[in-house]
Design an enzyme around this catalytic site. Structure first.
Site, PDB file in Angstrom:
ATOM      1  N   GLU A  33      -5.551 -31.012 -35.004  1.00 22.55           N
ATOM      2  CA  GLU A  33      -5.387 -32.010 -35.443  1.00 22.55           C
ATOM      3  C   GLU A  33      -4.262 -32.367 -36.732  1.00 22.55           C
ATOM      4  O   GLU A  33      -4.781 -32.578 -37.841  1.00 22.55           O
ATOM      5  CB  GLU A  33      -6.386 -33.381 -35.361  1.00 22.55           C
ATOM      6  CG  GLU A  33      -5.774 -34.784 -34.079  1.00 22.55           C
ATOM      7  CD  GLU A  33      -5.432 -34.050 -33.368  1.00 22.55           C
ATOM      8  OE1 GLU A  33      -4.969 -33.991 -33.321  1.00 22.55           O
ATOM      9  OE2 GLU A  33      -6.395 -33.722 -31.842  1.00 22.55           O
ATOM     10  N   GLY A 120       0.013 -45.505 -25.306  1.00 22.64           N
ATOM     11  CA  GLY A 120      -0.217 -45.365 -26.718  1.00 22.64           C
ATOM     12  C   GLY A 120      -1.975 -45.080 -26.903  1.00 22.64           C
ATOM     13  O   GLY A 120      -2.301 -45.965 -27.774  1.00 22.64           O
ATOM     14  N   SER A 125       2.156 -40.289 -23.372  1.00 24.93           N
ATOM     15  CA  SER A 125       3.062 -40.996 -22.662  1.00 24.93           C
ATOM     16  C   SER A 125       4.539 -40.358 -23.022  1.00 24.93           C
ATOM     17  O   SER A 125       5.415 -39.737 -22.120  1.00 24.93           O
ATOM     18  CB  SER A 125       2.647 -42.113 -21.997  1.00 24.93           C
ATOM     19  OG  SER A 125       3.058 -42.891 -23.184  1.00 24.93           O
ATOM     20  N   GLU A 158      13.024 -37.677 -30.550  1.00 22.42           N
ATOM     21  CA  GLU A 158      11.748 -39.458 -30.087  1.00 22.42           C
ATOM     22  C   GLU A 158      12.229 -39.107 -31.834  1.00 22.42           C
ATOM     23  O   GLU A 158      11.914 -39.942 -32.777  1.00 22.42           O
ATOM     24  CB  GLU A 158      10.638 -37.964 -30.175  1.00 22.42           C
ATOM     25  CG  GLU A 158       9.081 -38.731 -30.421  1.00 22.42           C
ATOM     26  CD  GLU A 158       8.375 -39.302 -29.823  1.00 22.42           C
ATOM     27  OE1 GLU A 158       8.802 -39.058 -29.052  1.00 22.42           O
ATOM     28  OE2 GLU A 158       7.897 -40.949 -30.219  1.00 22.42           O
ATOM     29  N   ASP A 170       3.143 -32.507 -28.815  1.00 23.78           N
ATOM     30  CA  ASP A 170       3.183 -33.438 -27.621  1.00 23.78           C
ATOM     31  C   ASP A 170       4.402 -33.040 -26.671  1.00 23.78           C
ATOM     32  O   ASP A 170       4.067 -32.515 -25.659  1.00 23.78           O
ATOM     33  CB  ASP A 170       3.196 -34.891 -28.035  1.00 23.78           C
ATOM     34  CG  ASP A 170       2.239 -34.883 -28.809  1.00 23.78           C
ATOM     35  OD1 ASP A 170       1.245 -34.469 -29.327  1.00 23.78           O
ATOM     36  OD2 ASP A 170       2.643 -35.854 -29.454  1.00 23.78           O
TER      37      ASP A 170
HETATM   38  C1  GLA Z   1       1.035 -37.219 -32.805  1.00 25.60           C
HETATM   39  C2  GLA Z   1       2.247 -36.485 -33.114  1.00 25.60           C
HETATM   40  C3  GLA Z   1       1.677 -34.369 -32.985  1.00 25.60           C
HETATM   41  C4  GLA Z   1       0.936 -34.396 -34.210  1.00 25.60           C
HETATM   42  C5  GLA Z   1      -0.341 -35.582 -33.480  1.00 25.60           C
HETATM   43  C6  GLA Z   1      -1.526 -34.903 -34.677  1.00 25.60           C
HETATM   44  O1  GLA Z   1       0.387 -36.727 -30.882  1.00 25.60           O
HETATM   45  O2  GLA Z   1       3.456 -36.927 -31.495  1.00 25.60           O
HETATM   46  O3  GLA Z   1       3.213 -34.105 -32.967  1.00 25.60           O
HETATM   47  O4  GLA Z   1       0.970 -34.408 -34.656  1.00 25.60           O
HETATM   48  O5  GLA Z   1       0.208 -36.915 -33.515  1.00 25.60           O
HETATM   49  O6  GLA Z   1      -1.758 -33.849 -34.235  1.00 25.60           O
END
Ligand code: GLA
Length: 379
Positions: A33, A120, A125, A158, A170
């Site tokens: 993360e 959120g 999403s 994005e 993501d």
């Molecule tokens: C969000 C961002 C990802 C990543 C996470 C944290 O989901 O979109 O790119 O940085 O936070 O791991």
């Protein structure tokens, strides 16, 4: 939401069945993360919940979309993409903009969008919406489907159109998810390795029923802190800092920046170890790494919240739970737990009761499988 439901919604509005149906999944991150924008490692999986898009091509360069979630229609000309309108439509327009900027000539479509990825909640999403849109334009505009190139364009949408400085995780996992597997992603090279989920355990999503607030400014602040730590170590990204380099030199950083960097350095090591543990089918080892990740996100990176900490603490205390941690950007949304399959029904019941007793909030808890990335379904 599923193939049948989105087909029915489309047929109701357009008086004929859709020509094309697309599914693009949300994601949950098992570990890794706040490492993606540090060129590091992540280990997410594409989940059961997805954005579904049913459509028929148009002969002109306009796109008309109805969202069943927002019960709203949006129409945009591909020749004059402009900001404005409902916020959900910015992800569609941004994706069209990024595809066009990459030199693709787009043709329009009429579509209906349905989704069961909560907004959120930290389950991506928006990335799912971007990938569904990209897949739709690829289908109507004869663009060859290259999942990782499309993920990069969606990330650009994005970053530059929507204005959220997210990393690649993501969009990439929504594009390349693999059934039954998590995917180890090297966010520098975009090399991906599918790793099977251990047998006899379930991935359980624990939605705290809180939604992230002020996440963009805090997220951007973390990114700046990571960049300045990388500059201090004289490397391109924190990915290049090994645990021993960190120990030797971190004393020269201010206390907060040192903790931010320590999270990233140790999280990268944990993520690689987690992929190894999965290859061995070692759920207890994977679970302890998830617990350690949560501690680091709470204490060093400071992106957890009271609700997430409570949820994780309750989950970790249950029988059959190998590990639990917050997932996604943080500050609210979801945690993720690894639970022995046989223990899941009791786990879900006990965690729900205890979480509600302690917070007054009603959580949503569900096991998820790992699914395939964005694709045309059926037709
Ligand atoms: C969000 C961002 C990802 C990543 C996470 C944290 O989901 O979109 O790119 O940085 O936070 O791991």
């Amino acid at each position: 939401m599923d193939l049948e439901e989105v087909t029915r919604l489309f047929s109701e509005r357009f008086r004929e069945p859709p020509a094309i149906v697309i599914r693009a999944p949300g994601r949950v991150n098992l570990i890794g993360e706040h490492t993606d924008y540090n060129d590091g490692f992540v280990l997410p999986l594409a989940i059961d919940r997805a954005v579904w898009l049913a459509l028929r091509p148009r002969t002109d360069r306009t796109t008309h979309v109805w969202s069943s979630e927002f019960t709203e229609t949006v129409q945009f000309p591909l020749d004059r993409l402009e900001h404005g309108g409902p916020s959900w439509s910015e992800y569609l327009k941004g994706t069209a903009w990024a595809l066009a900027a990459a030199g693709h000539r787009l043709s329009g479509w009429d579509g209906v969008i349905g989704s069961d990825v909560p907004i959120g909640a930290g389950l991506s999403s928006s990335a799912a919406l971007e990938l569904a849109t990209a897949r739709a334009f690829a289908a109507t505009s004869q663009i060859p489907w290259d999942p990782s190139a499309m993920a990069r364009l969606a990330q650009r949408a994005e970053n530059e159109w929507v204005g959220v400085k997210c990393g690649i995780m993501d969009q990439l996992i929504s594009a390349i998810g693999r059934e039954g597997h998590a995917v180890l992603i090297d966010c520098r090279t975009l090399d991906t390795t599918a790793v099977p989920l251990p047998e006899h355990v379930d991935v359980v999503i624990l939605d705290t029923a809180t939604r992230r607030g002020l996440v963009d400014s805090a997220y951007n602040e973390r990114r700046r802190q990571c960049d300045s730590a990388a500059a201090f170590f004289g490397v391109a990204a924190l990915r290049d800092v090994t645990p021993s380099m960190f120990e030797a030199r971190a004393g020269g950083l201010d206390e907060t920046t040192a903790r931010r960097a320590r999270h990233v350095v140790t999280e990268n090591a944990r993520t690689l170890a987690a992929a190894e543990a999965m290859r061995r089918g070692d759920a207890p080892a994977l679970g302890s790494l998830m617990n350690e990740s949560h501690r680091s996100l709470h204490a060093d990176f400071e992106v957890s919240s009271a609700a997430l900490d409570t949820m994780v603490e309750i989950a970790q205390a249950q029988r059959g739970c190998h590990g639990a941690r917050m997932t996604g950007a943080g500050f609210g949304g979801c945690a993720v737990a690894l639970v022995d399959q046989g223990a899941v029904p009791v786990f879900v019941g006990r965690v729900a009761v205890e979480y509600e007793r302690r917070t007054g909030l009603v959580p949503r808890l569900y096991a998820t499988g790992a699914t395939a990335g964005a694709a045309r379904i059926g037709t």
